[in-house]
Design a protein around this motif. Structure first.
Motif, PDB file in Angstrom:
ATOM      1  N   UNK A  56     -17.815  -1.422  -4.328  1.00 13.78           N
ATOM      2  CA  UNK A  56     -17.998   0.024  -4.280  1.00 13.78           C
ATOM      3  C   UNK A  56     -18.709   0.492  -3.008  1.00 13.78           C
ATOM      4  N   UNK A  57     -19.001  -0.419  -2.095  1.00 13.61           N
ATOM      5  CA  UNK A  57     -19.552  -0.040  -0.804  1.00 13.61           C
ATOM      6  C   UNK A  57     -18.496   0.720   0.011  1.00 13.61           C
ATOM      7  N   UNK A  58     -17.222   0.407  -0.232  1.00 13.05           N
ATOM      8  CA  UNK A  58     -16.127   1.025   0.499  1.00 13.05           C
ATOM      9  C   UNK A  58     -15.488   2.110  -0.353  1.00 13.05           C
ATOM     10  N   UNK A  59     -14.953   3.143   0.283  1.00  9.89           N
ATOM     11  CA  UNK A  59     -14.255   4.167  -0.479  1.00  9.89           C
ATOM     12  C   UNK A  59     -12.750   3.921  -0.500  1.00  9.89           C
ATOM     13  N   UNK A  60     -12.272   2.937   0.247  1.00  5.07           N
ATOM     14  CA  UNK A  60     -10.856   2.580   0.213  1.00  5.07           C
ATOM     15  C   UNK A  60     -10.680   1.293  -0.596  1.00  5.07           C
ATOM     16  N   UNK A  61      -9.417   0.925  -0.838  1.00  9.43           N
ATOM     17  CA  UNK A  61      -9.131  -0.224  -1.701  1.00  9.43           C
ATOM     18  C   UNK A  61      -8.720  -1.478  -0.938  1.00  9.43           C
ATOM     19  N   UNK A  62      -8.099  -1.302   0.227  1.00  6.54           N
ATOM     20  CA  UNK A  62      -7.664  -2.428   1.048  1.00  6.54           C
ATOM     21  C   UNK A  62      -7.922  -2.098   2.507  1.00  6.54           C
ATOM     22  N   UNK A  63      -8.210  -3.148   3.298  1.00 11.99           N
ATOM     23  CA  UNK A  63      -8.434  -2.963   4.729  1.00 11.99           C
ATOM     24  C   UNK A  63      -7.786  -4.115   5.484  1.00 11.99           C
ATOM     25  N   UNK A  64      -6.987  -3.775   6.497  1.00 13.59           N
ATOM     26  CA  UNK A  64      -6.323  -4.799   7.297  1.00 13.59           C
ATOM     27  C   UNK A  64      -7.364  -5.528   8.139  1.00 13.59           C
ATOM     28  N   UNK A  65      -7.308  -6.832   8.138  1.00 12.53           N
ATOM     29  CA  UNK A  65      -8.327  -7.641   8.817  1.00 12.53           C
ATOM     30  C   UNK A  65      -8.303  -7.479  10.332  1.00 12.53           C
ATOM     31  N   UNK A  66      -7.144  -7.226  10.922  1.00 13.52           N
ATOM     32  CA  UNK A  66      -7.056  -7.106  12.377  1.00 13.52           C
ATOM     33  C   UNK A  66      -7.166  -5.667  12.875  1.00 13.52           C
ATOM     34  N   UNK A  67      -6.510  -4.748  12.191  1.00 13.83           N
ATOM     35  CA  UNK A  67      -6.447  -3.368  12.683  1.00 13.83           C
ATOM     36  C   UNK A  67      -7.475  -2.439  12.070  1.00 13.83           C
ATOM     37  N   UNK A  68      -8.017  -2.813  10.897  1.00 11.59           N
ATOM     38  CA  UNK A  68      -8.955  -1.932  10.219  1.00 11.59           C
ATOM     39  C   UNK A  68      -8.287  -0.819   9.428  1.00 11.59           C
ATOM     40  N   UNK A  69      -6.961  -0.813   9.384  1.00 15.09           N
ATOM     41  CA  UNK A  69      -6.213   0.197   8.620  1.00 15.09           C
ATOM     42  C   UNK A  69      -6.648   0.144   7.164  1.00 15.09           C
ATOM     43  N   UNK A  70      -6.981   1.302   6.606  1.00 18.76           N
ATOM     44  CA  UNK A  70      -7.425   1.385   5.220  1.00 18.76           C
ATOM     45  C   UNK A  70      -6.331   1.976   4.351  1.00 18.76           C
ATOM     46  N   UNK A  71      -6.241   1.477   3.118  1.00 12.34           N
ATOM     47  CA  UNK A  71      -5.284   1.989   2.143  1.00 12.34           C
ATOM     48  C   UNK A  71      -6.006   2.324   0.850  1.00 12.34           C
ATOM     49  N   UNK A  72      -5.577   3.405   0.220  1.00 12.40           N
ATOM     50  CA  UNK A  72      -6.123   3.859  -1.047  1.00 12.40           C
ATOM     51  C   UNK A  72      -5.044   3.774  -2.114  1.00 12.40           C
ATOM     52  N   UNK A  73      -5.376   3.186  -3.251  1.00  7.66           N
ATOM     53  CA  UNK A  73      -4.418   3.115  -4.353  1.00  7.66           C
ATOM     54  C   UNK A  73      -4.021   4.502  -4.837  1.00  7.66           C
ATOM     55  N   UNK A  74      -4.881   5.454  -4.703  1.00  3.71           N
ATOM     56  CA  UNK A  74      -4.573   6.817  -5.146  1.00  3.71           C
ATOM     57  C   UNK A  74      -3.408   7.443  -4.377  1.00  3.71           C
ATOM     58  N   UNK A  75      -3.093   6.892  -3.204  1.00  5.38           N
ATOM     59  CA  UNK A  75      -1.972   7.424  -2.425  1.00  5.38           C
ATOM     60  C   UNK A  75      -0.861   6.383  -2.241  1.00  5.38           C
ATOM     61  N   UNK A  76      -0.842   5.370  -3.094  1.00  3.08           N
ATOM     62  CA  UNK A  76       0.165   4.307  -2.952  1.00  3.08           C
ATOM     63  C   UNK A  76       1.468   4.691  -3.647  1.00  3.08           C
ATOM     64  N   UNK A  77       2.590   4.123  -3.174  1.00  9.01           N
ATOM     65  CA  UNK A  77       3.853   4.318  -3.877  1.00  9.01           C
ATOM     66  C   UNK A  77       3.793   3.648  -5.254  1.00  9.01           C
ATOM     67  N   UNK A  78       4.606   4.113  -6.177  1.00 12.17           N
ATOM     68  CA  UNK A  78       4.594   3.581  -7.551  1.00 12.17           C
ATOM     69  C   UNK A  78       4.885   2.088  -7.624  1.00 12.17           C
ATOM     70  N   UNK A  79       5.743   1.586  -6.747  1.00 12.64           N
ATOM     71  CA  UNK A  79       6.156   0.182  -6.824  1.00 12.64           C
ATOM     72  C   UNK A  79       5.027  -0.790  -6.453  1.00 12.64           C
ATOM     73  N   UNK A  80       3.985  -0.312  -5.820  1.00 15.01           N
ATOM     74  CA  UNK A  80       2.899  -1.183  -5.349  1.00 15.01           C
ATOM     75  C   UNK A  80       2.147  -1.831  -6.511  1.00 15.01           C
ATOM     76  N   UNK A  81       1.871  -1.097  -7.553  1.00 20.10           N
ATOM     77  CA  UNK A  81       1.019  -1.588  -8.641  1.00 20.10           C
ATOM     78  C   UNK A  81       1.528  -2.887  -9.252  1.00 20.10           C
ATOM     79  N   UNK A  82       2.825  -3.002  -9.420  1.00 18.87           N
ATOM     80  CA  UNK A  82       3.367  -4.223 -10.044  1.00 18.87           C
ATOM     81  C   UNK A  82       3.333  -5.425  -9.114  1.00 18.87           C
TER      82      UNK A  82
END
Length: 90
Positions: A56-82
């Motif tokens: 919970x230190x981060x407000x995003x759910x995933x972060x790319x190790x090289x680029x730092x790109x952050x992704x939030x599950x709240x804005x993910x496509x439906x197919x991602x969850x499975x």
């Protein structure tokens, strides 16, 4: 030192010294395609991403190790969850 994703919020990735170099298109369709590509990359190469869903230190759910790109599950496509593994406990 500030995390890369924090710094990205304050600096544009555009260099005016490039002159007539092609600029990336503006608008939501470009962002949607870019986000979709990032989610595909995450599901195909999970070892290249940090899974910070349980931290919970981060407000995003995933972060790319090289680029730092952050992704939030709240804005993910439906197919991602499975395709995602369950979050790792702390």
């Amino acid at each position: 030192m500030l995390p890369f994703t924090f710094l990205m919020m304050f600096f544009k990735a555009e260099d005016s010294s490039l002159g007539n170099a092609q600029k990336r298109p503006e608008g939501s369709s470009w962002r949607k395609e870019s986000e979709e590509a990032s989610w595909k990359n995450l599901t195909q190469n999970p070892d290249k991403w940090w899974d910070v869903r349980s931290d919970k230190l981060f407000n995003h759910d995933f972060e790319h190790k090289d680029t730092g790109k952050a992704l939030w599950l709240s804005s993910s496509p439906d197919w991602v969850f499975e395709k995602l593994p369950p979050p790792k406990p702390l």
